[in-house]
Design a protein around this motif. Structure first.
Motif: not given
Length: 535
Positions: A321-333
């Motif tokens: 749930v939070f990994i794909p959302l972090a990618e979409q929100l550009r917070l995955i890095n």
């Protein structure tokens, strides 16, 4: 207070963006709904027009077909005495319900009629364009039976004599009354056209065609007979536009509903940017690991680092749930940097060996402009770790072409590249060609297919063969049963990972798990299954 103030600012900015997004979506829904209805109505009006014309022409063709057979039977009668053929003419006219009368013409004289019997009238006095050497079809006025009424004249000359032949009079006014009535508001005028003469429903033969700025013309010709049907009416676009205001209330309600749904749907998704930032600031994320074991020796060769989030406000949130959302929100890095920092802080839990690697998941966006290299030099290498670093690149995004050169720089640092979840994305072959990865991690769905799904099981074999052919190390993810492990080992898969060996565990539980495995050295590796310590 400062973190809370920042969170409040983020929430207010999120609400503004959320409100703007919902308003824009509502307006787009309104425009889209009205647009779809406009084009749908216009297309429907066009279909109604073409369907009407096609049906009219087809039906008229069917009504005229029996006249062809009748003419073939009547032509041999031309020149025979009227008393001898009159009864046959009457029977033929009675059988052809659309025919008003049948007449025989010999040398330009109408000498026998199905209605009047014997006659002696030059045919040109009744129909000025007759006799003619070729077959003719004309709209005319009846000058014998119902004088002045519209009639369709069908003339068929004798084969060897253009002044003799068969004259059939069709009651076209009756036919048009049945077939050619307008269908407002789509069709306002319907005309039956033959050789430049027009018969309009309700008006008879007309000289002037309908006119009007808002009228459009549609004509459908018969492919069998020399006539056409012409329709006049408002353009489909004008009709659809006129009908649009009646659709406005429903469109407004739908747009409001879309806006409300968007407001509800974005309540959690868009606020995750605040949640993730707050989670990083408060150290709410915990780094877990899942061991990888050798298919030959059963020894643990390394771990894959995973991230878990027990959100104190929302409860545990699954990584998917939070990994794909972090990618979409550009917070995955930012999450990847968090993993690097926490791993370095807890590196004492890992075996101090160059034969034990540490795998870190990384998004393709982290490759952009070499950001990952800067982060590794800042957070990873200052601690001088002995363990090799594997960067596991997910296939959710495709790498920008300009960033493929980063792979070369990473190898110069001793980093190995792995493609995670191989076979599920859309860019696997592109990665193989451009990145030349060191490791392929076969997605767990192919492992799960072993023994159950013939298609995916075949794909599993193909992936294994391809990795062997390309000399790329292969890791099978999602190994849960002894049958799967044995099958993969028989095919030569060197490294296995899955619940059969260990569930993801906190880093501090890894030493205990490794010690327990060393305590069972004689057991075959697929039976040395020890649960992760409960922490």
């Amino acid at each position: 207070m400062k973190p809370m103030q920042k969170a409040q600012r983020i929430i207010r900015a999120y609400r503004r963006r959320r409100l703007i997004l919902c308003v824009v979506l509502a307006l787009l829904a309104l425009i889209l709904t009205l647009g779809i209805r406009y084009f749908s109505d216009r297309k429907q009006y066009q279909r109604d027009t073409t369907r009407y014309a096609a049906h009219a022409v087809e039906t008229l063709d069917e009504l005229l077909v029996p006249l062809d057979a009748a003419r073939a039977a009547l032509l041999p009668l031309v020149g025979m005495p009227c008393q001898q053929v009159h009864r046959q003419l009457r029977e033929m006219a009675a059988s052809l319900q659309t025919v008003r009368s049948i007449a025989l013409i010999n040398d330009g004289t109408l000498y026998c009629s199905s209605i009047f019997g014997e006659r002696n009238v030059p045919v040109h006095q009744l129909q000025p364009h007759l006799p003619a050497p070729t077959p003719l079809m004309r709209l005319s006025r009846d000058r014998s039976l119902i004088k002045g009424s519209p009639v369709l004249i069908v003339w068929t000359p004798a084969i060897d004599n253009g002044t003799s032949g068969v004259l059939q009079s069709v009651n076209i006014e009756f036919i048009s009354g049945l077939l050619l009535n307008p269908d407002p508001p789509v069709i306002e005028h319907v005309l039956f056209d033959v050789a430049g003469t027009h018969l309009e429903y309700g008006r008879g033969l007309v000289e002037a065609l309908p006119t009007g700025d808002n009228l459009t013309r549609y004509e459908k010709s018969s492919s069998r007979y020399p006539f056409s049907v012409t329709l006049y009416g408002p353009s489909p676009g004008a009709l659809a536009l006129k009908n649009l205001p009646s659709q406005l209330p429903l469109a407004v309600l739908l747009s409001l509903l879309i806006g409300y749904i968007a407001w509800l749907a974005t309540a959690r998704r868009m606020s995750f940017s605040w949640e993730i930032n707050l989670g990083i600031a408060n150290n709410e994320f915990e780094v877990y690991c899942q061991p990888l074991v050798s298919g030959k020796t059963g020894e643990c060769t390394g771990v894959e680092l995973l991230l878990r989030w027990n959100n104190p406000r929302l409860g545990p949130i699954a990584p998917d749930v939070f990994i794909p959302l972090a990618e979409q929100l550009r917070l995955i890095n930012a999450l990847t940097r968090y993993v690097l920092i926490k791993t370095v802080e807890q590196r004492h839990f890992f075996p101090d060996s160059a034969d034990f690697h540490i795998g870190v998941n990384i998004a393709a966006s982290h490759f952009h402009q070499g950001v990952i290299i800067d982060d590794l030099k800042r957070y990873w290498y200052p601690s001088r770790p002995v363990q090799p670093l594997f960067l596991e690149l997910t296939e959710r995004d495709a790498l920008p072409e300009v960033d493929y050169r980063v792979a070369h720089d990473l190898r110069q640092l001793g980093v190995k590249l792995a493609i995670d979840d191989f076979g599920t994305g859309q860019s696997s072959l592109s990665y193989l060609e451009t990145l030349s990865p060191d490791v392929l991690k076969m997605d767990k769905r192919f492992t799960a297919a072993i023994g159950t799904d013939a298609v995916n099981s075949t794909v599993t074999d193909i992936i294994i063969a391809m990795a062997r052919r390309l000399k790329i190390e292969l890791v099978a993810e999602g190994v849960e049963t002894e049958e799967q492990a044995a099958y993969l080992c028989r095919l030569g898969v060197p490294v296995l990972q899955g619940y059969l060996f260990a569930h993801p565990m906190p880093l501090e539980a890894l030493p205990q798990w490794l010690e327990q495995r060393r305590a069972h050295p004689g057991t075959p590796f697929w039976r040395r299954r020890l649960p992760a310590p409960m922490i």
